[in-house]
Design a protein around this motif. Structure first.
Motif, short mmCIF file in Angstrom:
data_model
loop_
_atom_site.label_atom_id
_atom_site.label_comp_id
_atom_site.label_asym_id
_atom_site.label_seq_id
_atom_site.Cartn_x
_atom_site.Cartn_y
_atom_site.Cartn_z
N SER A 147 -24.42 -24.53 8.08
CA SER A 147 -23.58 -23.84 7.11
C SER A 147 -22.23 -24.55 7.05
O SER A 147 -21.94 -25.42 7.88
CB SER A 147 -23.38 -22.38 7.54
OG SER A 147 -22.58 -22.34 8.72
N THR A 148 -21.39 -24.15 6.11
CA THR A 148 -20.04 -24.72 6.05
C THR A 148 -19.30 -24.42 7.34
O THR A 148 -18.61 -25.29 7.89
CB THR A 148 -19.27 -24.15 4.84
OG1 THR A 148 -19.98 -24.50 3.65
CG2 THR A 148 -17.86 -24.70 4.77
N ASP A 149 -19.43 -23.21 7.88
CA ASP A 149 -18.78 -22.87 9.15
C ASP A 149 -19.32 -23.73 10.29
O ASP A 149 -18.56 -24.18 11.15
CB ASP A 149 -18.98 -21.38 9.47
CG ASP A 149 -18.15 -20.47 8.58
OD1 ASP A 149 -17.21 -20.97 7.92
OD2 ASP A 149 -18.45 -19.25 8.54
N ASP A 150 -20.64 -23.94 10.31
CA ASP A 150 -21.24 -24.80 11.35
C ASP A 150 -20.67 -26.21 11.27
O ASP A 150 -20.35 -26.82 12.29
CB ASP A 150 -22.77 -24.88 11.16
CG ASP A 150 -23.49 -23.57 11.38
OD1 ASP A 150 -22.94 -22.70 12.09
OD2 ASP A 150 -24.60 -23.43 10.84
N GLU A 152 -17.82 -27.22 10.00
CA GLU A 152 -16.42 -27.23 10.43
C GLU A 152 -16.32 -27.19 11.95
O GLU A 152 -15.50 -27.88 12.55
CB GLU A 152 -15.67 -26.06 9.80
CG GLU A 152 -15.44 -26.23 8.31
CD GLU A 152 -14.75 -25.04 7.68
OE1 GLU A 152 -14.44 -24.05 8.40
OE2 GLU A 152 -14.52 -25.08 6.45
N GLU A 153 -17.17 -26.39 12.60
CA GLU A 153 -17.17 -26.34 14.06
C GLU A 153 -17.61 -27.68 14.65
O GLU A 153 -17.00 -28.18 15.60
CB GLU A 153 -18.08 -25.22 14.56
CG GLU A 153 -18.09 -25.11 16.08
CD GLU A 153 -19.01 -24.03 16.61
OE1 GLU A 153 -19.05 -23.86 17.84
OE2 GLU A 153 -19.69 -23.35 15.80
#
Length: 200
Positions: A147-150, A152-153
């Motif tokens: 995901s976008t959050d993944d 970024e992490e």
């Protein structure tokens, strides 16, 4: 509080092209690992290469503006990384029509060649730690959906790993390590079909 990690950004295609040589990449990485400046003798010792074999590459890096010669004694030649900041050289990506896409690809091939050689040398050396919290020998390739959050992490973690693995030798930092990675988005490929439209 830790000092900020300052990078030298490299964007010019001609300069990146210089680093499509694995030897030149190793010279630049070794200079960074030795604090940004070193004698030819010190670089040769760290690289396990004869000093005479480095001068051709140092001259190319000097002419390309990636290193500078430092005034030293007559019997010792010293070089330092050119540019601002204390961190190692990093690449700025320009994927436009007139950008540095081709040079980035050549750089990546040389980088992965060095990483494979480092890994194979460590496999042959006795005593490498291969499990547990202080593991130091590890190769892996993973392929999955983020995901976008993944993403970024993952980018934050890779940035932190890059910072940790770019520190010069100092008190408590006595283990020289090599860290390389390649993160790339993939396009799912359509399933191949055999004759008469049947799956292979």
């Amino acid at each position: 509080m830790a000092e900020p990690f300052v990078r030298r950004a490299l964007r010019e295609p001609a300069q990146i092209r210089l680093l499509s040589s694995a030897v030149r990449q190793e010279i630049v990485d070794t200079l960074a690992a030795l604090g940004g400046e070193a004698s030819v003798a010190a670089m040769a010792e760290h690289l396990g290469r004869p000093a005479d074999g480095l001068y051709y590459h140092l001259r190319a890096l000097l002419d390309g503006g990636l290193v500078e010669e430092v005034p030293a004694s007559e019997d010792e030649r010293r070089y330092r990384l050119a540019g601002e900041g204390d961190g190692p050289i990093r690449l700025a990506y320009d994927l436009g029509a007139e950008g540095n896409r081709r040079e980035l690809g050549a750089f990546a091939r040389a980088l992965l060649q060095i990483a494979a050689e480092d890994f194979e040398a460590a496999l042959a050396a006795p005593g490498a730690v291969t499990e547990g919290p202080a593991r130091e020998l590890w190769v892996s390739r993973n392929k999955g959906w983020l995901s976008t959050d993944d993403l970024e992490e993952a980018s934050r973690l890779l940035e932190r790993l890059s910072e940790l693995s770019s520190q010069p030798k100092g008190p408590g930092r006595e283990r020289l390590m090599s860290f390389a990675f390649a993160l790339a988005p993939l396009s799912p490929r359509p399933r191949r079909r055999g004759k008469a439209g049947r799956p292979d």
